[in-house]
Design a protein around this motif. Structure first.
Motif, mmCIF file in Angstrom:
data_model
loop_
_atom_site.group_PDB
_atom_site.id
_atom_site.type_symbol
_atom_site.label_atom_id
_atom_site.label_comp_id
_atom_site.label_asym_id
_atom_site.label_seq_id
_atom_site.Cartn_x
_atom_site.Cartn_y
_atom_site.Cartn_z
ATOM 1 N N ALA A 19 85.461 1.087 -11.349
ATOM 2 C CA ALA A 19 86.141 1.976 -10.406
ATOM 3 C C ALA A 19 85.533 1.867 -9.008
ATOM 4 C CB ALA A 19 86.063 3.419 -10.902
ATOM 5 N N GLN A 20 84.225 1.739 -8.921
ATOM 6 C CA GLN A 20 83.577 1.588 -7.622
ATOM 7 C C GLN A 20 84.013 0.295 -6.937
ATOM 8 O OE1 GLN A 20 79.485 1.806 -8.929
ATOM 9 N NE2 GLN A 20 79.278 3.942 -8.316
ATOM 10 N N ALA A 21 84.084 -0.783 -7.696
ATOM 11 C CA ALA A 21 84.499 -2.068 -7.132
ATOM 12 C C ALA A 21 85.954 -2.017 -6.682
ATOM 13 C CB ALA A 21 84.296 -3.176 -8.162
ATOM 14 N N ARG A 22 86.816 -1.420 -7.479
ATOM 15 C CA ARG A 22 88.228 -1.288 -7.104
ATOM 16 C C ARG A 22 88.370 -0.501 -5.806
ATOM 17 N NH1 ARG A 22 92.481 -1.760 -10.838
ATOM 18 N NH2 ARG A 22 93.452 0.035 -9.825
ATOM 19 N N ARG A 23 87.612 0.574 -5.703
ATOM 20 C CA ARG A 23 87.695 1.420 -4.510
ATOM 21 C C ARG A 23 87.229 0.657 -3.271
ATOM 22 N NH1 ARG A 23 86.170 5.599 -6.895
ATOM 23 N NH2 ARG A 23 83.912 5.342 -6.618
ATOM 24 N N LEU A 24 86.161 -0.143 -3.416
ATOM 25 C CA LEU A 24 85.663 -0.940 -2.295
ATOM 26 C C LEU A 24 86.738 -1.893 -1.789
ATOM 27 C CD1 LEU A 24 82.980 -1.781 -0.696
ATOM 28 C CD2 LEU A 24 82.888 -3.672 -2.344
ATOM 29 N N VAL A 25 87.399 -2.606 -2.712
ATOM 30 C CA VAL A 25 88.409 -3.585 -2.343
ATOM 31 C C VAL A 25 89.648 -2.900 -1.774
ATOM 32 C CG1 VAL A 25 89.944 -5.381 -3.240
ATOM 33 C CG2 VAL A 25 87.552 -5.284 -3.996
ATOM 34 N N ALA A 26 90.090 -1.829 -2.416
ATOM 35 C CA ALA A 26 91.283 -1.128 -1.945
ATOM 36 C C ALA A 26 91.087 -0.570 -0.540
ATOM 37 C CB ALA A 26 91.643 -0.007 -2.912
ATOM 38 N N THR A 27 89.921 -0.010 -0.266
ATOM 39 C CA THR A 27 89.641 0.545 1.057
ATOM 40 C C THR A 27 89.628 -0.544 2.118
ATOM 41 O OG1 THR A 27 88.356 2.338 0.067
ATOM 42 C CG2 THR A 27 87.996 1.890 2.406
ATOM 43 N N ALA A 28 89.018 -1.702 1.802
ATOM 44 C CA ALA A 28 88.991 -2.807 2.758
ATOM 45 C C ALA A 28 90.404 -3.289 3.068
ATOM 46 C CB ALA A 28 88.146 -3.955 2.203
ATOM 47 N N VAL A 40 92.498 -2.908 6.997
ATOM 48 C CA VAL A 40 93.054 -3.989 7.820
ATOM 49 C C VAL A 40 94.576 -4.023 7.754
ATOM 50 C CG1 VAL A 40 90.974 -5.397 7.613
ATOM 51 C CG2 VAL A 40 92.812 -5.687 5.956
ATOM 52 N N GLY A 41 95.183 -3.051 7.078
ATOM 53 C CA GLY A 41 96.637 -2.927 7.062
ATOM 54 C C GLY A 41 97.370 -3.881 6.157
ATOM 55 N N LEU A 42 96.717 -4.344 5.099
ATOM 56 C CA LEU A 42 97.403 -5.236 4.164
ATOM 57 C C LEU A 42 98.448 -4.464 3.365
ATOM 58 C CD1 LEU A 42 94.423 -7.397 2.878
ATOM 59 C CD2 LEU A 42 96.376 -8.197 4.222
ATOM 60 N N PRO A 43 99.553 -5.134 2.995
ATOM 61 C CA PRO A 43 100.606 -4.462 2.230
ATOM 62 C C PRO A 43 100.104 -3.950 0.886
ATOM 63 C CG PRO A 43 101.372 -6.567 3.091
ATOM 64 C CD PRO A 43 99.895 -6.522 3.321
ATOM 65 N N GLY A 44 100.817 -2.949 0.348
ATOM 66 C CA GLY A 44 100.409 -2.348 -0.914
ATOM 67 C C GLY A 44 100.372 -3.311 -2.072
ATOM 68 N N ASP A 45 101.308 -4.306 -2.101
ATOM 69 C CA ASP A 45 101.296 -5.236 -3.236
ATOM 70 C C ASP A 45 100.078 -6.149 -3.198
ATOM 71 O OD1 ASP A 45 102.237 -6.492 -0.983
ATOM 72 O OD2 ASP A 45 103.743 -7.701 -2.034
ATOM 73 N N VAL A 46 99.613 -6.515 -1.995
ATOM 74 C CA VAL A 46 98.386 -7.305 -1.879
ATOM 75 C C VAL A 46 97.195 -6.486 -2.350
ATOM 76 C CG1 VAL A 46 96.809 -8.445 -0.268
ATOM 77 C CG2 VAL A 46 99.288 -8.714 0.004
ATOM 78 N N ARG A 47 97.153 -5.231 -1.922
ATOM 79 C CA ARG A 47 96.059 -4.346 -2.343
ATOM 80 C C ARG A 47 96.054 -4.166 -3.857
ATOM 81 N NH1 ARG A 47 97.486 -0.181 0.384
ATOM 82 N NH2 ARG A 47 98.465 0.987 -1.325
ATOM 83 N N ASP A 48 97.230 -3.986 -4.440
ATOM 84 C CA ASP A 48 97.308 -3.772 -5.894
ATOM 85 C C ASP A 48 96.858 -5.015 -6.659
ATOM 86 O OD1 ASP A 48 98.273 -1.253 -5.387
ATOM 87 O OD2 ASP A 48 100.367 -1.768 -5.746
ATOM 88 N N ASP A 49 97.318 -6.189 -6.198
ATOM 89 C CA ASP A 49 96.913 -7.422 -6.883
ATOM 90 C C ASP A 49 95.402 -7.631 -6.775
ATOM 91 O OD1 ASP A 49 99.526 -7.888 -7.528
ATOM 92 O OD2 ASP A 49 99.854 -9.470 -6.031
ATOM 93 N N ALA A 50 94.864 -7.382 -5.581
ATOM 94 C CA ALA A 50 93.427 -7.604 -5.379
ATOM 95 C C ALA A 50 92.586 -6.648 -6.221
ATOM 96 C CB ALA A 50 93.076 -7.459 -3.901
ATOM 97 N N THR A 51 92.996 -5.392 -6.322
ATOM 98 C CA THR A 51 92.216 -4.442 -7.122
ATOM 99 C C THR A 51 92.336 -4.743 -8.615
ATOM 100 O OG1 THR A 51 94.071 -2.883 -7.014
ATOM 101 C CG2 THR A 51 92.301 -2.593 -5.416
ATOM 102 N N LEU A 52 93.512 -5.207 -9.055
ATOM 103 C CA LEU A 52 93.661 -5.577 -10.463
ATOM 104 C C LEU A 52 92.754 -6.755 -10.803
ATOM 105 C CD1 LEU A 52 94.966 -5.479 -13.253
ATOM 106 C CD2 LEU A 52 96.873 -6.837 -12.321
ATOM 107 N N LEU A 53 92.756 -7.777 -9.954
ATOM 108 C CA LEU A 53 91.899 -8.932 -10.213
ATOM 109 C C LEU A 53 90.426 -8.558 -10.134
ATOM 110 C CD1 LEU A 53 93.801 -11.741 -8.269
ATOM 111 C CD2 LEU A 53 93.851 -11.230 -10.709
ATOM 112 N N THR A 54 90.083 -7.657 -9.223
ATOM 113 C CA THR A 54 88.701 -7.177 -9.148
ATOM 114 C C THR A 54 88.283 -6.521 -10.454
ATOM 115 O OG1 THR A 54 88.858 -6.851 -6.758
ATOM 116 C CG2 THR A 54 87.123 -5.640 -7.918
#
Length: 339
Positions: free
Chosen positions: A231-240, A244-258
């Protein structure tokens, strides 16, 4: 049973120590002395910023004071983290040991220049010298014991010359294949002596390139092996991503892979991990360091399985991903790009 040995370990200040040595003898006493040297050197070096020459001097004094009563050769190197251009500074010292070999990225190979000081176990007061070299990305540093090159029917210089020619020819292989190839070609019948061999190469594949040099956000987090780590790692990636204004689908994919990569690191490494995030308006890069050298492997898809889908998801959702081996562990990285 013999006295050849090697060791690789991190120091408290983040440097990496490399050592290859050879205790005189081929019996249980040599093997026991080898274990003593290895452990003493670890203890001396872990929380010390001393140079390799000073550490070898202190190790020699310990051998004398503790009455170990063995003679040994060794080459000790302190490897610093790479600079901004990927160049690695290596400081090394030799106690009567065969010289380190450097294979440059252009394919040429040479012995590192520097005097070899007195072997360990003779005169603890003897002066010792440090030598410095710099490894460029793609260079390979080879440490070895004389069993790799010494033959009864020829001089040691002839054996080292043969090693140089072979390293020039096959040195562009992966480190594992390089070491296997050296042993196979130089010791086809197993050799007359025991052998220790250690190869080091600055990382190039998977390193952040120019596309990430202007990342607007860079963040890192050390994770303990605890239920809250993912959860800490997901939060770090999602916040970053959000910053920087990345779209929600990019954020979701990045947090899932994290989640997948961090879970894999904590389960298989059984220890702490570190997460590093670089994000810009064009995408996000995540790197997860752990202390296991086990490379992730793809498994057959199974809808009923509770795990094992990490690599399949990386290939599906990331623009690119990879694994970098390190002296102690590995880094799994991936990049997700904005549309």
């Amino acid at each position: 049973i013999g006295g050849d040995w090697y060791d690789v370990f991190h120091t408290a200040d983040g440097d990496t120590m490399l050592v290859v040595g050879d205790v005189n003898g081929h019996d249980r006493d040599a093997a026991a002395a080898m274990g003593q040297l290895r452990n003493m050197l670890r203890g001396l070096a872990f929380d010390s910023d001393a140079t390799p020459a000073e550490l070898l001097r202190r190790l020699d004094c310990s051998l004398h004071g503790l009455e170990v009563g063995s003679l040994a050769t060794a080459v000790l190197a302190r490897v610093e983290p790479p600079d901004g251009n990927g160049v690695v500074r290596v400081t090394w010292s030799s106690a009567g040991h065969p010289p380190p070999l450097l294979r440059c990225a252009d394919g040429s190979a040479r012995l590192l220049e520097g005097a070899s000081d007195l072997l360990l176990g003779l005169a603890p007061e003897a002066a010792r010298c440090d030598h410095v070299t710099h490894l460029q990305p793609g260079d390979t540093l080879l440490l070895y014991t004389d069993g790799l090159v010494e033959r009864r029917t020829e001089s040691l210089d002839d054996g080292i010359a043969r090693l140089l020619r072979l390293v020039e020819r096959i040195g562009d292989r992966s480190l594992e294949d390089l070491c296997d190839g050296l042993l196979r070609e130089l010791l086809p019948d197993g050799g007359e002596d025991d052998v220790a061999l250690l190869a080091v190469r600055p990382l190039t594949d998977g390193q952040p390139g120019a596309a990430w040099s202007d990342a607007r956000v860079r963040r890192s987090l050390d994770l303990a092996a605890a239920p809250t780590a993912v959860a800490q790692a997901r939060r770090l990636v999602a916040t970053a991503c959000r910053d920087v204004g990345l779209p929600g689908d990019v954020r979701d994919d990045a947090t899932l892979l994290t989640s997948e990569v961090v879970t894999n690191a904590l389960v298989h490494a059984g220890s702490s991990a570190s997460v590093h995030v670089s994000a810009s308006g064009t995408g996000v890069r995540v790197e997860v360091d752990d202390h296991s050298d086990a490379v992730p492997r793809r498994v057959a898809a199974d809808l009923d399985a509770t795990g094992g889908r990490g690599l399949n998801l990386l290939e599906l959702l990331s623009a690119r991903w990879g694994v970098r081996q390190a002296a102690l562990g590995k880094t799994v990285w991936f990049e997700v790009e904005a549309p």
